[in-house]
Design an enzyme around this catalytic site. Structure first.
Site, PDB file in Angstrom:
ATOM      1  N   ASN A 225       0.859  -1.184   0.000  1.00 28.13           N
ATOM      2  CA  ASN A 225       0.000   0.000   0.000  1.00 28.13           C
ATOM      3  C   ASN A 225       0.896   1.236   0.000  1.00 28.13           C
ATOM      4  OD1 ASN A 225      -1.856   2.001   0.406  1.00 28.13           O
ATOM      5  ND2 ASN A 225      -2.308   1.482   2.533  1.00 28.13           N
ATOM      6  N   TRP A 226       1.016   1.852  -1.171  1.00 27.46           N
ATOM      7  CA  TRP A 226       1.937   2.999  -1.294  1.00 27.46           C
ATOM      8  C   TRP A 226       1.366   4.267  -0.674  1.00 27.46           C
ATOM      9  CZ3 TRP A 226       3.976   2.941  -7.060  1.00 27.46           C
ATOM     10  CH2 TRP A 226       4.670   1.742  -7.291  1.00 27.46           C
ATOM     11  N   LYS A 227       0.083   4.272  -0.395  1.00 24.20           N
ATOM     12  CA  LYS A 227      -0.577   5.496   0.111  1.00 24.20           C
ATOM     13  C   LYS A 227      -0.292   6.670  -0.850  1.00 24.20           C
ATOM     14  CE  LYS A 227       0.096   3.651   4.682  1.00 24.20           C
ATOM     15  NZ  LYS A 227      -0.017   3.876   6.093  1.00 24.20           N
TER      16      LYS A 227
ATOM     17  N   GLU B 150      -5.553  -4.681  10.704  1.00 27.37           N
ATOM     18  CA  GLU B 150      -4.518  -3.667  10.874  1.00 27.37           C
ATOM     19  C   GLU B 150      -4.794  -2.885  12.161  1.00 27.37           C
ATOM     20  OE1 GLU B 150      -2.511  -2.533   6.973  1.00 27.37           O
ATOM     21  OE2 GLU B 150      -4.321  -1.338   7.094  1.00 27.37           O
TER      22      GLU B 150
ATOM     23  N   GLY C  52       2.833  -0.954   4.295  1.00 29.83           N
ATOM     24  CA  GLY C  52       2.891   0.455   3.920  1.00 29.83           C
ATOM     25  C   GLY C  52       4.339   0.880   3.700  1.00 29.83           C
ATOM     26  N   GLY C  53       4.929   1.499   4.726  1.00 28.89           N
ATOM     27  CA  GLY C  53       6.273   2.087   4.612  1.00 28.89           C
ATOM     28  C   GLY C  53       7.312   1.178   3.967  1.00 28.89           C
TER      29      GLY C  53
ATOM     30  N   GLY D 173       2.256   2.527  10.633  1.00 28.91           N
ATOM     31  CA  GLY D 173       3.203   3.625  10.449  1.00 28.91           C
ATOM     32  C   GLY D 173       3.892   4.063  11.725  1.00 28.91           C
TER      33      GLY D 173
ATOM     34  N   HIS E  49      -9.573   1.303   4.814  1.00 28.84           N
ATOM     35  CA  HIS E  49      -8.289   1.482   5.510  1.00 28.84           C
ATOM     36  C   HIS E  49      -8.499   2.449   6.680  1.00 28.84           C
ATOM     37  CE1 HIS E  49      -4.171   2.708   6.314  1.00 28.84           C
ATOM     38  NE2 HIS E  49      -3.795   1.600   5.698  1.00 28.84           N
TER      39      HIS E  49
ATOM     40  N   SER F  75       3.296  -1.884  10.439  1.00 24.04           N
ATOM     41  CA  SER F  75       4.750  -1.898  10.620  1.00 24.04           C
ATOM     42  C   SER F  75       5.388  -3.246  10.284  1.00 24.04           C
ATOM     43  CB  SER F  75       5.111  -1.448  12.042  1.00 24.04           C
ATOM     44  OG  SER F  75       4.648  -0.120  12.254  1.00 24.04           O
TER      45      SER F  75
ATOM     46  N   GLU G 149      -6.901   4.884   7.697  1.00 24.61           N
ATOM     47  CA  GLU G 149      -6.710   6.309   7.350  1.00 24.61           C
ATOM     48  C   GLU G 149      -7.962   6.865   6.676  1.00 24.61           C
ATOM     49  OE1 GLU G 149      -2.981   5.784   5.324  1.00 24.61           O
ATOM     50  OE2 GLU G 149      -2.057   5.303   7.248  1.00 24.61           O
TER      51      GLU G 149
HETATM   52  C1  PEP Z   1      -0.829   0.346   5.988  1.00 30.58           C
HETATM   53  O1  PEP Z   1      -0.917   1.508   5.664  1.00 30.58           O
HETATM   54  O2  PEP Z   1      -1.710  -0.443   5.585  1.00 30.58           O
HETATM   55  C2  PEP Z   1       0.291  -0.076   6.804  1.00 30.58           C
HETATM   56  C3  PEP Z   1       0.228  -1.230   7.374  1.00 30.58           C
HETATM   57  O3  PEP Z   1       1.338   0.815   6.947  1.00 30.58           O
HETATM   58  P1  PEP Z   1       2.767   0.513   7.648  1.00 30.58           P
HETATM   59  O4  PEP Z   1       3.256  -0.806   7.095  1.00 30.58           O
HETATM   60  O5  PEP Z   1       3.638   1.647   7.247  1.00 30.58           O
HETATM   61  O6  PEP Z   1       2.522   0.422   9.112  1.00 30.58           O
END
Ligand code: PEP
Length: 266
Positions: free
Chosen positions: A21-23, A181, A248-249, A187, A107, A227, A109
């Site tokens: 997930n590049w956001k 999640e 994500g990251g 994040g 999600h 994470s 966010e």
């Molecule tokens: C996400 O945005 O779905 C996510 C899990 O982000 P991160 O891996 O950066 O915690």
């Protein structure tokens, strides 16, 4: 190397999925560079499915670069209507046109920053299924809810509401994907322990078996997100309830994403 049944003796019939997930990150040039690196990597697609969810503006590029590969493309959100006066929105059919097979819905966010309720998520899930897109439906508790020991209640109510129509019909396509999640883990660098994640995943699978027929209860994949990194993916994937990750990251760099994808080699 981990054996084929790499889950502590419990055979998983569900193929792992690693979803990026590049956001709202990466320019077109950066996106092209990352996609080309992932495309060139030696990935054993018999052992793992790989998916990328770029921002809308990079979807066309993703389609161009990934057509003919096994890498799947998802959008990060969509509207529930097929077309019309919805300024700023993108429809399921538009996503299909640019090569998406999947769409991330609900999600945290979207839920917290854009006030998306589970009711809205339910409408989007139904629209995605109707349009032939596979929804990746996200659920997860906040830190406060966890500390108040309400995690499983929150997860149950998010599932009941976000999949309300499917529950009423007692039918959920087996291709639908769920992603647990924990909000406090996204994040933040703070991953849920594999035991914490496993407990919720097993709860979600029980919920699936209670609400749908035995097959979808067994076959639907449940990803963990929060994470996820190269150094914690193996431990997470050793849990019988965890079928992959939403990343994500760590999905924004080819080396870390590829290292997570090849978790089965470590
Ligand atoms: C996400 O945005 O779905 C996510 C899990 O982000 P991160 O891996 O950066 O915690």
């Amino acid at each position: 190397m981990l054996p084929k049944a790499w889950d502590n003796g419990v055979m998983k019939n569900r193929k792992p999925l690693m979803a990026a997930n590049w956001k709202m990150n990466l320019s077109l040039d950066e996106a092209g560079d990352l996609l080309n690196r992932v495309k060139k990597a030696e990935i054993d697609f018999n052992r793992v499915d790989v998916l990328v969810a770029p921002p809308f503006t990079s979807l066309q590029l993703a389609k161009k670069l990934l057509t003919g590969t096994s890498i799947l493309i998802a959008a990060q959100n969509m509207h529930w209507e097929a077309k019309g006066a919805f300024t700023g929105e993108i429809s399921p059919l538009m996503l299909k046109e640019v090569g998406c097979t999947h769409v991330i819905l609900g999600h945290s966010e979207r839920r917290t920053l854009f006030f998306e309720t589970s009711e809205v998520v339910n409408g989007k899930v139904s629209a995605a299924i109707e349009a032939g897109l596979i929804p990746i439906v996200c659920i997860g508790e906040t830190l406060e809810e966890r500390e108040e020991e309400r995690t499983l209640d929150i997860i149950r109510s998010q599932l009941n509401e976000s999949l309300k129509t499917s529950c009423q019909q007692r039918s959920l396509p087996e291709c639908v994907i769920l992603a647990y999640e924990p909000v406090w883990s996204i994040g933040t660098g703070r991953t849920a322990t594999s035991e914490q994640a496993q407990k919720v995943h097993l709860f979600v699978r029980r919920w699936l078996r209670e609400n749908f027929d035995h097959d979808s209860g067994d076959t639907i994949r449940i990803l963990y997100g929060g994470s996820v990194r190269p150094d914690n993916i193996r431990e997470l994937m050793l849990q019988s309830g965890i079928d992959g990750a939403l990343i994500g990251g760590a999905s924004l760099r080819a080396d870390s994403f590829l290292s997570i994808i090849s978790f089965y080699e470590s």
